[in-house]
Design a protein around this motif. Structure first.
Motif, PDB file in Angstrom:
ATOM      1  N   ALA A  94     -15.261 -14.803  35.550  1.00 24.79           N
ATOM      2  CA  ALA A  94     -15.625 -13.931  36.659  1.00 24.79           C
ATOM      3  C   ALA A  94     -14.908 -12.603  36.505  1.00 24.79           C
ATOM      4  N   VAL A  95     -15.309 -11.647  37.324  1.00 27.83           N
ATOM      5  CA  VAL A  95     -14.525 -10.440  37.499  1.00 27.83           C
ATOM      6  C   VAL A  95     -13.515 -10.722  38.597  1.00 27.83           C
TER       7      VAL A  95
ATOM      8  N   PRO B 190     -21.222 -13.529  37.961  1.00 28.56           N
ATOM      9  CA  PRO B 190     -22.572 -12.981  38.059  1.00 28.56           C
ATOM     10  C   PRO B 190     -23.490 -13.874  38.881  1.00 28.56           C
ATOM     11  N   GLY B 191     -24.177 -13.278  39.843  1.00 29.85           N
ATOM     12  CA  GLY B 191     -25.106 -14.013  40.671  1.00 29.85           C
ATOM     13  C   GLY B 191     -24.478 -14.857  41.759  1.00 29.85           C
ATOM     14  N   LYS B 192     -23.168 -14.776  41.912  1.00 34.20           N
ATOM     15  CA  LYS B 192     -22.479 -15.567  42.915  1.00 34.20           C
ATOM     16  C   LYS B 192     -21.733 -14.667  43.889  1.00 34.20           C
TER      17      LYS B 192
END
Length: 120
Positions: free
Chosen positions: A92-93, A41-43
């Protein structure tokens, strides 16, 4: 055209292991260079590892070499990502991706992603 479906994600304690799978369909699986990417998220989405069409030779991101291993079984139309010594920063995804050749700049086929969460 190939369809990709990831599986095997989940929640694991730091130091643990997970094995992700990516099943392909639609076209001959061996026609594609396969890779794993991840996005927290956010990366920005980042490269994890790739494997040549025939298997064998692999390329992995330096930060994950020695911990993450990509492999493929073309007979099963599946690519794997073995993840060991997981860290919270690995959360992460994780996405499976495919491209027709090492000469292709962009991975043009993507799976839906599978969530990996590493708890401390």
């Amino acid at each position: 055209q190939v369809q990709l479906v990831e599986s095997g994600g989940g929640v694991v304690q730091a130091g643990g292991s997970l094995r992700l799978s990516c099943a392909g369909s639609g076209r001959t699986f061996s026609d594609y260079v396969m890779a794993w990417f991840r996005q927290a998220p956010g990366k920005v989405r980042e490269f994890v590892a790739s494997i040549r069409r025939s298997g064998g030779s692999t390329f992995g991101a330096n930060s994950m070499k020695g911990r993450f291993t990509i492999s493929r079984d073309n007979a099963k139309n599946t690519v794997y990502l073995q993840m060991n010594s997981l860290e919270p920063e690995d959360t992460a995804v994780y996405y499976c991706a495919a491209k027709p050749s090492i000469l292709t700049m962009t991975y043009n086929y993507w799976g839906q992603g599978t969530q990996v969460t590493v708890s401390s």
